[in-house]
Design an enzyme around this catalytic site. Structure first.
Site, short mmCIF file in Angstrom:
data_model
loop_
_atom_site.label_atom_id
_atom_site.label_comp_id
_atom_site.label_asym_id
_atom_site.label_seq_id
_atom_site.Cartn_x
_atom_site.Cartn_y
_atom_site.Cartn_z
N ASP A 1 0.84 -1.21 0.00
CA ASP A 1 0.00 0.00 0.00
C ASP A 1 0.86 1.25 0.00
O ASP A 1 0.63 2.20 -0.77
CB ASP A 1 -0.89 0.03 1.25
CG ASP A 1 -1.95 -1.06 1.27
OD1 ASP A 1 -3.05 -0.80 0.79
OD2 ASP A 1 -1.65 -2.15 1.79
N GLU B 1 -5.95 7.17 -0.55
CA GLU B 1 -6.37 6.37 0.60
C GLU B 1 -5.32 6.41 1.71
O GLU B 1 -5.66 6.42 2.89
CB GLU B 1 -6.63 4.92 0.18
CG GLU B 1 -7.02 4.04 1.36
CD GLU B 1 -7.44 2.65 0.95
OE1 GLU B 1 -7.91 1.90 1.83
OE2 GLU B 1 -7.29 2.30 -0.24
N ASP C 1 -6.38 5.07 -5.48
CA ASP C 1 -6.40 3.93 -4.57
C ASP C 1 -5.16 3.10 -4.91
O ASP C 1 -5.14 2.39 -5.92
CB ASP C 1 -7.67 3.11 -4.74
CG ASP C 1 -7.84 2.10 -3.61
OD1 ASP C 1 -6.83 1.79 -2.93
OD2 ASP C 1 -8.96 1.61 -3.40
N ASP D 1 -6.29 -1.59 -4.01
CA ASP D 1 -7.67 -1.95 -3.69
C ASP D 1 -7.72 -3.44 -3.38
O ASP D 1 -7.08 -4.24 -4.04
CB ASP D 1 -8.57 -1.63 -4.89
CG ASP D 1 -10.04 -1.78 -4.57
OD1 ASP D 1 -10.43 -1.45 -3.43
OD2 ASP D 1 -10.80 -2.21 -5.46
N THR E 1 -7.00 -4.77 -0.09
CA THR E 1 -5.83 -5.07 0.74
C THR E 1 -6.03 -6.36 1.54
O THR E 1 -5.09 -7.15 1.70
CB THR E 1 -5.52 -3.90 1.69
OG1 THR E 1 -5.23 -2.73 0.91
CG2 THR E 1 -4.32 -4.22 2.56
N SER F 1 -19.67 -7.43 -1.90
CA SER F 1 -18.50 -7.59 -1.05
C SER F 1 -18.52 -8.93 -0.34
O SER F 1 -19.58 -9.42 0.07
CB SER F 1 -18.43 -6.46 -0.03
OG SER F 1 -17.42 -6.70 0.91
N HIS G 1 -20.27 -8.82 3.26
CA HIS G 1 -21.71 -8.71 3.55
C HIS G 1 -22.57 -9.33 2.46
O HIS G 1 -23.64 -8.84 2.12
CB HIS G 1 -22.12 -7.24 3.80
CG HIS G 1 -21.85 -6.32 2.66
ND1 HIS G 1 -20.84 -5.41 2.68
CD2 HIS G 1 -22.46 -6.17 1.46
CE1 HIS G 1 -20.84 -4.73 1.55
NE2 HIS G 1 -21.81 -5.17 0.79
N GLY H 1 -12.66 -6.17 -3.50
CA GLY H 1 -12.21 -5.06 -4.32
C GLY H 1 -13.28 -4.44 -5.19
O GLY H 1 -13.93 -5.12 -5.99
N LYS I 1 -15.01 -5.62 -8.96
CA LYS I 1 -16.46 -5.76 -9.13
C LYS I 1 -16.96 -4.96 -10.33
O LYS I 1 -17.86 -5.42 -11.05
CB LYS I 1 -17.18 -5.31 -7.85
CG LYS I 1 -16.86 -6.17 -6.63
CD LYS I 1 -17.67 -5.71 -5.43
CE LYS I 1 -17.25 -6.39 -4.15
NZ LYS I 1 -16.03 -5.80 -3.56
N ASP J 1 -12.32 4.21 -3.57
CA ASP J 1 -12.64 2.83 -3.95
C ASP J 1 -13.53 2.77 -5.19
O ASP J 1 -13.49 1.78 -5.94
CB ASP J 1 -13.36 2.11 -2.81
CG ASP J 1 -12.46 1.80 -1.63
OD1 ASP J 1 -11.30 1.41 -1.86
OD2 ASP J 1 -12.91 1.96 -0.48
#
Length: 358
Positions: free
Chosen positions: A110, A133, A173, A176, A178, A241, A244, A267, A271, A299
């Site tokens: 990063d 970020e 970013d 993305d 990580t 994601s 979730h 990421g 997507k 993001d």
């Protein structure tokens, strides 16, 4: 013979000429001095810094040049990401927690990618606001130059276009996904650059360091990526994601039926690419991208720009456009689609918005 019989002596002629020269000198000396001063001020001092080519007269920047250096920045950052991962020198540590309570990871990849990308962009366009970020340590400044070259595919598809520097915000970013990076799930990892003009995303670059694939697009310009030929609106494949997937799955199946496929992935950049025609064997395909919680703008800005350039949409769950000025977070979740009835999708998923502020 002079008119009216008057003869001018050589001395008189000389005096007359001198008087004329005096008048001309008085009239033009101020003008010439001003032009000389302007010339001297316009030339850089010997050995001194030149005015950056990226900032044209009047504080304007050329979006075609900014696209070219954004692509280079994403690639250069990706080189650092790949080198650290392959050398297994991540030095991963927690930098905090998300609103959902998950730990956010920070790695050497990063930091090194961020340093390379930030200073390359800042060196080329010093007058432009850059949001990243990761924190930029001025004590760790790196000189990264751009040779002003523009790739042929960008030259062929994009025309020069200048905008005021103060209207531009760049979102980067440097790494993305990580979390997936630390788990060695390399297919999800991207580096991204987005250029917003007056808050609207107009340039997007998404680079996959481990396959060297780069997607770029510019609104009202061109792109090197395209939409797929078919999308399933009745029972869409929905990419979400990994953290979730369950929340979306329940509502999506109530809306579209039990045949709806939920694809958990890491990421935001990955997507968005899942909605497009990407020639990558490790790239999954989806019809809709949904995120139901708070998310940072670095993001999603690049993906938003790419979709806009191709005629797609990325909005909050209630259909509002996302502004890329002000705060660095988007509170309203998101839904992204292309070549589909975006408004109808939003109307089918009214319940998801209630969870996006939690």
């Amino acid at each position: 013979m002079a008119p009216m019989g008057i003869r001018l002596s050589p001395l008189g002629m000389a005096v007359f000429c001198l008087l004329g020269l005096g008048v001309l000198y008085h009239l033009y000396s101020g003008f010439l001095a001003g032009r000389f001063a302007f010339f001297m001020l316009s030339e850089p001092a010997a050995g001194g810094p030149e005015t950056p080519h990226g900032s044209a007269a009047g504080g304007a920047v050329d979006l075609r040049e900014l696209l070219a250096v954004s692509v280079l920045a994403a690639v250069r950052g990706g080189e650092e990401v790949k080198r650290v991962r392959e050398g297994n020198v991540l030095n991963a540590k927690a930098k905090g927690k998300t609103r959902e309570g998950a730990e956010e990871q920070l790695t050497t990849g990063d930091l090194l990618s961020n340093r390379r990308m930030f200073y390359l962009l800042k060196g080329a366009f010093p007058a432009v606001q850059i949001n990243s970020e990761e924190h930029v340590d001025t004590a760790d400044q790196e000189t990264v130059s751009w040779d002003r070259s523009i790739p042929e595919d960008i030259k062929q598809k994009i025309q020069p276009k200048e905008v005021p520097a103060e209207s531009v915000t760049v979102w980067i970013d440097p790494l993305d996904a990580t979390q997936e990076y630390t788990e060695d799930l390399r297919q999800y990892v991207t580096t991204m650059v987005c250029v917003a003009v007056n808050g609207k995303p107009v340039i997007g670059v998404i680079h996959k360091p481990f396959s060297s694939y780069t997607a770029w697009a510019m609104v009202d310009g061109g792109s090197n990526v395209k939409a797929r030929s078919f999308y399933n609106e009745k029972t869409p494949r929905i990419i979400v994601s990994r953290s979730h997937a369950g929340k979306v799955e329940q509502v999506a199946r109530q809306t579209f039926g039990n045949k709806t496929v939920i694809i958990p992935a890491g990421g935001a950049g990955y997507k968005v690419l899942a909605l497009l025609d990407v020639p990558e064997k490790n790239q999954e395909e989806a019809d809709v991208y949904i995120h139901v919680t708070y998310i940072k703008k670095w993001d999603i800005c690049a993906g938003n720009a790419v979709l806009r350039a191709l005629g797609g949409h990325m909005t909050t769950l209630t259909g509002e456009e996302i502004s890329y000025t002000g705060s660095d977070g988007n509170e309203g979740g998101l839904i992204a689609s292309i070549n589909m009835n975006h408004k109808a999708l939003i109307e089918k998923l009214p319940d998801l918005e209630k969870t996006s502020h939690k």
